[in-house]
Design a protein around this motif. Structure first.
Motif, PDB file in Angstrom:
ATOM      1  N   ASN A  27       0.976  -1.150  -0.064  1.00  0.00           N
ATOM      2  CA  ASN A  27      -0.094  -0.049  -0.053  1.00  0.00           C
ATOM      3  C   ASN A  27       0.763   1.215  -0.149  1.00  0.00           C
ATOM      4  OD1 ASN A  27      -2.835   0.625   0.117  1.00  0.00           O
ATOM      5  ND2 ASN A  27      -2.646   1.708   1.994  1.00  0.00           N
ATOM      6  N   TYR A  28       1.965   1.173   0.750  1.00  0.00           N
ATOM      7  CA  TYR A  28       2.978   2.305   0.681  1.00  0.00           C
ATOM      8  C   TYR A  28       3.523   2.497  -0.768  1.00  0.00           C
ATOM      9  CZ  TYR A  28       7.051   5.096   2.116  1.00  0.00           C
ATOM     10  OH  TYR A  28       8.075   5.893   1.987  1.00  0.00           O
ATOM     11  N   PHE A  29       3.823   1.642  -1.190  1.00  0.00           N
ATOM     12  CA  PHE A  29       4.285   1.913  -2.694  1.00  0.00           C
ATOM     13  C   PHE A  29       3.350   2.467  -3.672  1.00  0.00           C
ATOM     14  CE2 PHE A  29       7.485  -1.465  -1.870  1.00  0.00           C
ATOM     15  CZ  PHE A  29       8.770  -0.761  -1.583  1.00  0.00           C
ATOM     16  N   LEU A  30       2.095   2.003  -3.608  1.00  0.00           N
ATOM     17  CA  LEU A  30       1.177   2.597  -4.330  1.00  0.00           C
ATOM     18  C   LEU A  30       0.739   3.929  -4.108  1.00  0.00           C
ATOM     19  CD1 LEU A  30      -1.034  -0.921  -4.883  1.00  0.00           C
ATOM     20  CD2 LEU A  30       0.711   0.178  -6.464  1.00  0.00           C
ATOM     21  N   LEU A  68       6.375   5.576  -9.614  1.00  0.00           N
ATOM     22  CA  LEU A  68       6.602   4.098  -9.284  1.00  0.00           C
ATOM     23  C   LEU A  68       5.770   3.221 -10.154  1.00  0.00           C
ATOM     24  CD1 LEU A  68       7.256   3.854  -5.440  1.00  0.00           C
ATOM     25  CD2 LEU A  68       8.997   4.368  -7.331  1.00  0.00           C
ATOM     26  N   LYS A  69       6.403   2.065 -10.502  1.00  0.00           N
ATOM     27  CA  LYS A  69       5.416   0.837 -10.974  1.00  0.00           C
ATOM     28  C   LYS A  69       5.595  -0.298  -9.893  1.00  0.00           C
ATOM     29  CE  LYS A  69       2.887  -1.732 -13.927  1.00  0.00           C
ATOM     30  NZ  LYS A  69       1.545  -1.699 -14.055  1.00  0.00           N
ATOM     31  N   LEU A  70       4.806  -0.662  -9.488  1.00  0.00           N
ATOM     32  CA  LEU A  70       4.775  -2.032  -8.527  1.00  0.00           C
ATOM     33  C   LEU A  70       4.636  -3.376  -9.345  1.00  0.00           C
ATOM     34  CD1 LEU A  70       5.293  -3.049  -5.532  1.00  0.00           C
ATOM     35  CD2 LEU A  70       3.088  -2.644  -5.233  1.00  0.00           C
ATOM     36  N   ILE A  71       5.309  -4.256  -9.272  1.00  0.00           N
ATOM     37  CA  ILE A  71       5.174  -5.544  -9.736  1.00  0.00           C
ATOM     38  C   ILE A  71       5.201  -6.653  -8.654  1.00  0.00           C
ATOM     39  CG2 ILE A  71       5.811  -7.392 -11.327  1.00  0.00           C
ATOM     40  CD1 ILE A  71       6.815  -5.375 -13.148  1.00  0.00           C
ATOM     41  N   HIS A 119      -5.128  -1.865  -8.292  1.00  0.00           N
ATOM     42  CA  HIS A 119      -4.803  -0.295  -8.580  1.00  0.00           C
ATOM     43  C   HIS A 119      -3.911  -0.450  -9.745  1.00  0.00           C
ATOM     44  CE1 HIS A 119      -2.258   3.168  -7.812  1.00  0.00           C
ATOM     45  NE2 HIS A 119      -2.610   3.393  -6.593  1.00  0.00           N
ATOM     46  N   ASP A 120      -3.911   0.896 -10.426  1.00  0.00           N
ATOM     47  CA  ASP A 120      -3.307   1.031 -12.064  1.00  0.00           C
ATOM     48  C   ASP A 120      -2.215   0.962 -12.048  1.00  0.00           C
ATOM     49  OD1 ASP A 120      -6.169   1.638 -12.858  1.00  0.00           O
ATOM     50  OD2 ASP A 120      -5.885   3.875 -12.481  1.00  0.00           O
ATOM     51  N   ASN A 121      -1.392   1.293 -10.742  1.00  0.00           N
ATOM     52  CA  ASN A 121       0.209   1.114 -10.914  1.00  0.00           C
ATOM     53  C   ASN A 121       0.587  -0.261 -10.406  1.00  0.00           C
ATOM     54  OD1 ASN A 121       0.579   3.628 -12.238  1.00  0.00           O
ATOM     55  ND2 ASN A 121       0.304   4.557 -10.112  1.00  0.00           N
ATOM     56  N   CYS A 122      -0.286  -1.137 -10.254  1.00  0.00           N
ATOM     57  CA  CYS A 122       0.265  -2.501  -9.790  1.00  0.00           C
ATOM     58  C   CYS A 122       0.103  -3.516 -10.704  1.00  0.00           C
ATOM     59  CB  CYS A 122      -0.404  -2.573  -8.338  1.00  0.00           C
ATOM     60  SG  CYS A 122      -0.062  -4.169  -7.631  1.00  0.00           S
ATOM     61  N   SER A 123       0.770  -4.427 -10.826  1.00  0.00           N
ATOM     62  CA  SER A 123       0.685  -5.701 -11.755  1.00  0.00           C
ATOM     63  C   SER A 123       1.080  -6.913 -10.890  1.00  0.00           C
ATOM     64  CB  SER A 123       1.608  -5.548 -12.839  1.00  0.00           C
ATOM     65  OG  SER A 123       1.446  -4.581 -13.696  1.00  0.00           O
TER      66      SER A 123
END
Length: 457
Positions: free
Chosen positions: A19-22, A30-33, A49-53
């Protein structure tokens, strides 16, 4: 161009970390994988989340794993410690920084020269304990020594416990982290520490009967038993001349005496398997460890063996776990006694969806300055929100995430395989943790030295 944060593991301790990264993803680009084989514990708001894969990945698939690491900006491993080495070797190969919450193991330590040569930061032990304990301890120790003080004593205790309003069983305990680590705690050698200049050792079979009491204002009384090796941080903390160095685990009073029953019976043994474990009832499991009798019941044999009466609170604790139930079965093949006990305990000690946990940490610093002996006591208490956003996940995950971002932003740049004991690490992270409600209360008290009977704040 976005920066990729690659996280291996989506288990119970990752909710706040992810959650912190997002939350930072837009401002920090940032892009979280997230890579794992099981996303059962992942919050839907993180997954969507849009920035999470999310990537379903087997860590033993070398080509796929290395491909993701090669493309990452920084790597975080929240996997079991024994799996870090594969990730670490790839990080050296592709020159990527690595952050873990785990103790440094020998295999990771062997990479230190290569890590330094590549100018990489491999930050380990940056969770709760180890992690926040290191940082909060070094902040005070450095302050004392920088002022000309000489450290005489350091004690540190941490407990992952159930919050008071969710404390609904006689053990005053529920699992808030890896249950296996709780069941096998203290095994693998004697606990060792130094007390008033004398080395002390506690064998495993006596560990849970050698406890100290701690009183933390507003939160009640706790007990603590020794961690396996308190001396491993003596040099790292600069405490070579300290007369007392002791680290331990906190529980509510009475837990350790009751846990000793499992130790005495042999139920925590993880060194052999039971061939017919699958389908065994809880009652049959208990009977494995008791003498044969053609007349006495399992209950009677157990009370005789442990020398406890029916009105002993420990007997009530055993009954509460349904240990003598015929109908409850253990579905584990060729399991060790420890694995079978873990299954039984999880049946009773798993947090319900609405229940909350609690983290308690306590430090005691004894020192001498200008010929006067002084003492500082410090404590930190954190409460969880629910079964997903636990205090354990908060205190483990947030320091990991904060360290990763600090490294990514080149604020932490001392290379090597390391733990968070330098000011460039602990100062910004402890300051940021305060914004999330994780803060220490410090008290100056009369110097007491080592008191095995009672420590009060």
């Amino acid at each position: 161009m976005s920066r990729t944060v690659l996280v291996f593991g989506a288990g119970k301790s990752t909710a706040y970390l992810l959650n912190y990264f997002l939350e930072k993803s837009s401002d920090e680009n940032l892009k979280l994988i997230i890579c794992d084989i099981d996303f059962t514990h992942l919050d839907e708001k993180i997954a969507s989340h849009d920035n999470c894969s999310l990537v379903k990945l087997d860590i033993f698939n070398d080509s796929e794993r290395s491909d993701f690491i090669e493309k990452a900006s920084i790597v975080v491993s929240m996997l079991p410690p024994k799996l870090h080495i594969k990730i670490a070797e790839d990080c050296v190969r592709f020159k990527k920084h690595l952050v873990t919450a785990s103790y440094i193991n020998p295999d990771i330590q062997k990479l230190d020269a290569d890590v330094k040569s590549a100018g990489l930061v491999f930050m380990n032990e940056i969770g709760l304990d180890p992690g926040i304990d290191h940082m909060s301890a070094m902040q005070v120790i450095d302050r004392i020594t920088d002022s000309g003080g000489k450290m005489l004593l350091f004690e540190s205790f941490t407990g992952g416990l159930v919050a008071p309003d969710s404390d609904t069983n006689l053990w005053n305990y529920k699992f808030t982290w890896n249950p296996r680590n709780v069941v096998v705690a203290g095994q693998g050698g004697a606990a060792k520490f130094i007390q008033e200049g004398s080395y002390k050792y506690i064998p495993y079979q006596k560990l849970f009967r050698r406890t100290e009491f701690l009183e933390i204002k507003g939160h009640g009384t706790f007990e603590a038993y020794a961690n396996r090796d308190s001396l491993k941080y003596r040099e790292a903390y600069g405490l070579q001349e300290a007369l007392t160095l002791y680290r331990g685990t906190m529980r509510r009073v009475g837990f350790s005496k009751a846990w000793q029953m499992f130790v005495m019976l042999g139920m925590t043994d993880d060194s052999y398997t039971i061939e017919n474990s699958e389908g065994m009832s809880y009652r049959e499991f208990v009977n494995l460890f008791l003498p044969y009798s053609p007349t006495d019941s399992v209950e009677l044999k157990l009370r005789h063996y442990l020398k406890i009466d029916q009105d002993d609170i420990r007997w009530g604790k055993l009954l509460e776990l349904n240990l003598f139930d015929h109908s409850k079965k253990i579905p584990l093949q060729n399991a060790t006694p420890a694995q079978m006990l873990q299954y039984i305990l999880e049946d009773s000690w798993t947090l319900q969806k609405h229940e909350k946990d609690m983290i308690v940490m306590y430090h005691k610093f004894g020192y001498e300055i200008n010929g006067v002996k002084k003492q500082i006591d410090a404590n930190m208490v954190a409460l969880g929100e629910n079964r997903t956003y636990t205090a354990m996940a908060k205190t483990v995950g947030l320091p990991v995430a904060m360290a990763a971002l600090q490294i990514l932003n080149n604020n932490i740049k001392t290379p090597g395989v390391q733990i968070p004991i330098k000011s460039e690490v602990y100062q910004p992270i402890l300051a940021e943790l305060e914004a999330y409600g994780i803060r220490f209360n410090e008290f100056e008290v009369p110097y007491l030295g080592y008191n095995p009977d009672s420590i009060a704040i």
